[in-house]
Motif scaffolding. Structure first.
Motif, short mmCIF file in Angstrom:
data_model
loop_
_atom_site.label_atom_id
_atom_site.label_comp_id
_atom_site.label_asym_id
_atom_site.label_seq_id
_atom_site.Cartn_x
_atom_site.Cartn_y
_atom_site.Cartn_z
N LEU A 156 -4.63 0.42 0.55
CA LEU A 156 -4.87 -1.02 0.51
C LEU A 156 -6.35 -1.35 0.69
CD1 LEU A 156 -1.74 -2.33 2.44
CD2 LEU A 156 -2.22 -2.54 -0.01
N LEU A 157 -7.01 -0.64 1.59
CA LEU A 157 -8.45 -0.86 1.78
C LEU A 157 -9.24 -0.48 0.53
CD1 LEU A 157 -8.89 0.33 5.46
CD2 LEU A 157 -9.12 -2.01 4.59
N ALA A 158 -8.86 0.61 -0.11
CA ALA A 158 -9.55 1.02 -1.34
C ALA A 158 -9.35 0.00 -2.45
CB ALA A 158 -9.06 2.40 -1.79
N LEU A 159 -8.13 -0.53 -2.57
CA LEU A 159 -7.87 -1.56 -3.58
C LEU A 159 -8.68 -2.82 -3.32
CD1 LEU A 159 -4.00 -1.13 -3.94
CD2 LEU A 159 -5.75 -0.56 -5.66
N GLN A 160 -8.84 -3.17 -2.06
CA GLN A 160 -9.64 -4.34 -1.72
C GLN A 160 -11.13 -4.06 -1.95
OE1 GLN A 160 -9.24 -5.75 2.28
NE2 GLN A 160 -10.54 -7.51 1.92
N ASP A 161 -11.59 -2.92 -1.48
CA ASP A 161 -13.01 -2.57 -1.62
C ASP A 161 -13.45 -2.53 -3.08
OD1 ASP A 161 -13.28 -2.37 1.11
OD2 ASP A 161 -13.26 -0.17 1.15
N ARG A 162 -12.56 -2.13 -3.97
CA ARG A 162 -12.89 -2.01 -5.39
C ARG A 162 -12.54 -3.27 -6.16
NH1 ARG A 162 -12.34 2.44 -2.91
NH2 ARG A 162 -13.38 4.34 -3.47
N ASN A 163 -12.22 -4.34 -5.42
CA ASN A 163 -11.89 -5.64 -6.01
C ASN A 163 -10.72 -5.56 -6.99
OD1 ASN A 163 -13.93 -7.07 -4.60
ND2 ASN A 163 -15.43 -6.22 -6.01
N VAL A 164 -9.80 -4.65 -6.72
CA VAL A 164 -8.57 -4.57 -7.51
C VAL A 164 -7.59 -5.62 -7.01
CG1 VAL A 164 -6.62 -3.09 -8.16
CG2 VAL A 164 -8.93 -2.14 -8.04
N LEU A 165 -7.49 -5.74 -5.70
CA LEU A 165 -6.63 -6.75 -5.07
C LEU A 165 -7.45 -7.54 -4.07
CD1 LEU A 165 -3.32 -4.85 -4.20
CD2 LEU A 165 -3.65 -6.55 -5.98
N PRO A 166 -7.34 -8.87 -4.12
CA PRO A 166 -8.01 -9.67 -3.10
C PRO A 166 -7.22 -9.60 -1.79
CG PRO A 166 -6.83 -11.10 -4.61
CD PRO A 166 -6.70 -9.69 -5.14
N GLU A 167 -7.87 -9.99 -0.70
CA GLU A 167 -7.23 -9.94 0.61
C GLU A 167 -5.92 -10.72 0.63
OE1 GLU A 167 -8.07 -10.96 5.28
OE2 GLU A 167 -9.76 -10.82 3.92
N ARG A 168 -5.87 -11.86 -0.05
CA ARG A 168 -4.64 -12.66 -0.03
C ARG A 168 -3.46 -11.90 -0.64
NH1 ARG A 168 -4.09 -14.39 -5.19
NH2 ARG A 168 -6.00 -14.70 -6.36
N GLU A 169 -3.71 -11.08 -1.65
CA GLU A 169 -2.65 -10.27 -2.24
C GLU A 169 -2.19 -9.17 -1.28
OE1 GLU A 169 -1.01 -10.61 -5.12
OE2 GLU A 169 -2.15 -12.37 -5.73
N ILE A 170 -3.13 -8.57 -0.59
CA ILE A 170 -2.79 -7.54 0.38
C ILE A 170 -1.97 -8.14 1.51
CG2 ILE A 170 -3.75 -5.94 2.08
CD1 ILE A 170 -6.08 -5.53 0.04
N VAL A 171 -2.38 -9.31 1.98
CA VAL A 171 -1.60 -10.01 3.01
C VAL A 171 -0.20 -10.31 2.50
CG1 VAL A 171 -1.46 -12.16 4.34
CG2 VAL A 171 -3.61 -10.89 4.24
N GLY A 172 -0.10 -10.72 1.25
CA GLY A 172 1.21 -10.99 0.65
C GLY A 172 2.09 -9.75 0.61
N ILE A 173 1.51 -8.63 0.28
CA ILE A 173 2.25 -7.36 0.26
C ILE A 173 2.79 -7.05 1.65
CG2 ILE A 173 1.99 -4.84 0.05
CD1 ILE A 173 -0.06 -5.45 -2.23
N LEU A 174 1.94 -7.22 2.65
CA LEU A 174 2.36 -6.94 4.02
C LEU A 174 3.43 -7.91 4.48
CD1 LEU A 174 -1.11 -6.09 5.56
CD2 LEU A 174 0.75 -4.49 5.06
N ARG A 175 3.29 -9.18 4.14
CA ARG A 175 4.31 -10.17 4.52
C ARG A 175 5.64 -9.86 3.86
NH1 ARG A 175 0.36 -15.32 4.24
NH2 ARG A 175 -0.41 -15.18 6.39
N ASP A 176 5.61 -9.49 2.58
CA ASP A 176 6.84 -9.11 1.88
C ASP A 176 7.51 -7.92 2.54
OD1 ASP A 176 6.48 -11.16 0.04
OD2 ASP A 176 5.78 -9.83 -1.57
N ALA A 177 6.70 -6.93 2.92
CA ALA A 177 7.26 -5.74 3.57
C ALA A 177 7.89 -6.10 4.91
CB ALA A 177 6.17 -4.69 3.76
#
Length: 78
Positions: A20-41
């Motif tokens: 998740l950090l690598a996806l964010q660092d490389r601008n593949v996923l914004p933080e809001r998408e990562i938060v959404g993934i975690l909320r869904d989980a």
């Protein structure tokens, strides 16, 4: 809380965090998408059914994910 003696769980958590950090660092996923993934989980585990012990495990898992979200341990600003 996560059983710190569970190497498979600790490995999975570390791998997911790194991904998740690598996806964010490389601008593949914004933080809001990562938060959404975690909320869904977390929601999936909060709504899971099963035996008492399975529900306890799901509740603990959801609690851990929610702690990560609340404390911001996983996402960071690039």
């Amino acid at each position: 809380m996560l059983d710190q003696q569970d190497p498979a769980g600790m490995a999975a958590l570390s791998i997911c965090e790194a991904l998740l950090l690598a996806l964010q660092d490389r601008n593949v996923l914004p933080e809001r998408e990562i938060v959404g993934i975690l909320r869904d989980a977390a929601e999936t585990h909060e709504n899971a059914d099963g035996s008492d012990s399975e529900r306890q495990l799901h509740a603990a898992t959801a609690g851990l994910i929610n702690e990560i979200l609340e404390e911001g341990n996983l996402t960071r600003n690039s």
